[in-house]
Design an enzyme around this catalytic site. Sequence first.
Site, PDB file in Angstrom:
ATOM      1  N   ASP A  22      -7.617  -5.470   1.011  1.00  0.00           N
ATOM      2  CA  ASP A  22      -8.292  -6.316   0.021  1.00  0.00           C
ATOM      3  C   ASP A  22      -7.975  -7.802   0.177  1.00  0.00           C
ATOM      4  O   ASP A  22      -8.776  -8.645  -0.210  1.00  0.00           O
ATOM      5  CB  ASP A  22      -7.901  -5.881  -1.401  1.00  0.00           C
ATOM      6  CG  ASP A  22      -8.353  -4.476  -1.710  1.00  0.00           C
ATOM      7  OD1 ASP A  22      -9.549  -4.206  -1.555  1.00  0.00           O
ATOM      8  OD2 ASP A  22      -7.509  -3.652  -2.088  1.00  0.00           O
ATOM      9  N   HIS A  39       0.857  -1.182   0.000  1.00  0.00           N
ATOM     10  CA  HIS A  39       0.000   0.000   0.000  1.00  0.00           C
ATOM     11  C   HIS A  39       0.891   1.229   0.000  1.00  0.00           C
ATOM     12  O   HIS A  39       1.871   1.290   0.741  1.00  0.00           O
ATOM     13  CB  HIS A  39      -0.926   0.015   1.221  1.00  0.00           C
ATOM     14  CG  HIS A  39      -2.110   0.915   1.037  1.00  0.00           C
ATOM     15  ND1 HIS A  39      -1.992   2.292   1.077  1.00  0.00           N
ATOM     16  CD2 HIS A  39      -3.416   0.644   0.804  1.00  0.00           C
ATOM     17  CE1 HIS A  39      -3.188   2.826   0.872  1.00  0.00           C
ATOM     18  NE2 HIS A  39      -4.063   1.849   0.705  1.00  0.00           N
TER      19      HIS A  39
END
Length: 370
Positions: free
Chosen positions: A307, A256
């Site tokens: 996710d 990320h």
Amino acid sequence: MLQTKGLEGVIATSSQVSSIIDGELTYRGYNINDLSDNASFEEVIYLLLNGRLPKKQELDELKAELTESAFVHEDILEKIAHIPKGIHPMAFLRTTISSLAYYDDIADDMSEWANKRKAIRLQAQIPTIVTAFSRIREGKNPVFPRSDLGFAANFLYMLNDEEPDEISETALNKALILHADHELNASTFTARVCVATLSDIYSGITSAIGALKGPLHGGANEAVMKMLMEINDVEHVEAYLNKAFENKEKIMGFGHRVYKYGDPRARHLKEMSKELTLITGEKKWYDISVRMEEMIKEEKGLLPNVDFYSASVYHSLGIQHDLFTPIFAVSRTAGWLAHILEQYSNNRLIRPRADYTGLKNQIYVPIEER
């Protein structure tokens, strides 16, 4: 001219909605760990829209308003029945949310009261639309919410036409909270750019859904489940990943841009994945995920993002894989709406510059001489 690819590290606006500081995610100053362990999604909706947690009467009023506002015009349901087969739910959702404005008599009223009212309607109607789409394409009738059920329970009830068990309700409630906002992510920035032109709130949410549809944003969890199913057994993880490493393939659900030491939301989803896969008798999805996490951390130094484990959580809740991203949208609508209202309250048109790198000093040549 200062230029940063992907606007990485660029401060584009000031906001009081959420923050990511030193790897900690907060909504209005409340740590995401505290909220996911203790709050209901309705409390988080109120918090994001109003800047504080609700009192009991305020929460009861919000719950009642969400239930009352959840019913959509019959024309919307009729259109769902005629959508071409095979269309991705996010393409459907993008168009349908836009069309809600047709049936709202205050769609173009830009007063603070009207925008707050439209915000509640949108938050209430998006789960109705997603679940109706799922049921109608299976030849079933849509199911509408019950006033005695909370937001998460109602979503599962409208999806399956049966009241969910407590574990499933708790798991979805947590997932909704964890996905509700995430500072200036791609879809939120898209929504703010859109409404900064003083376009209406329906345009802002439609724009955000378009951005969320991409596999580098909301579409990643669906891609993760597809990957898990391709692997299918924990014994196959090493060969699968080694091949992916060799071919320099992107592995969805890892890394990320704003978290150096791991996504704080992933821990909660990992715990839910472990619990739910045990209950469903499909622990292999959790075991595969854990082995992948170990290998990718060792090989690439990357950690799971929100996710990765949300894929096996939603799968364990019996949710069809192509509905993963629409459920993300159901949750993230709360954050989008908060940012849209904040943009309206102190608006300035968002108009950055581009660093031109093309040809210069070109001279027009008549077509006969080219």
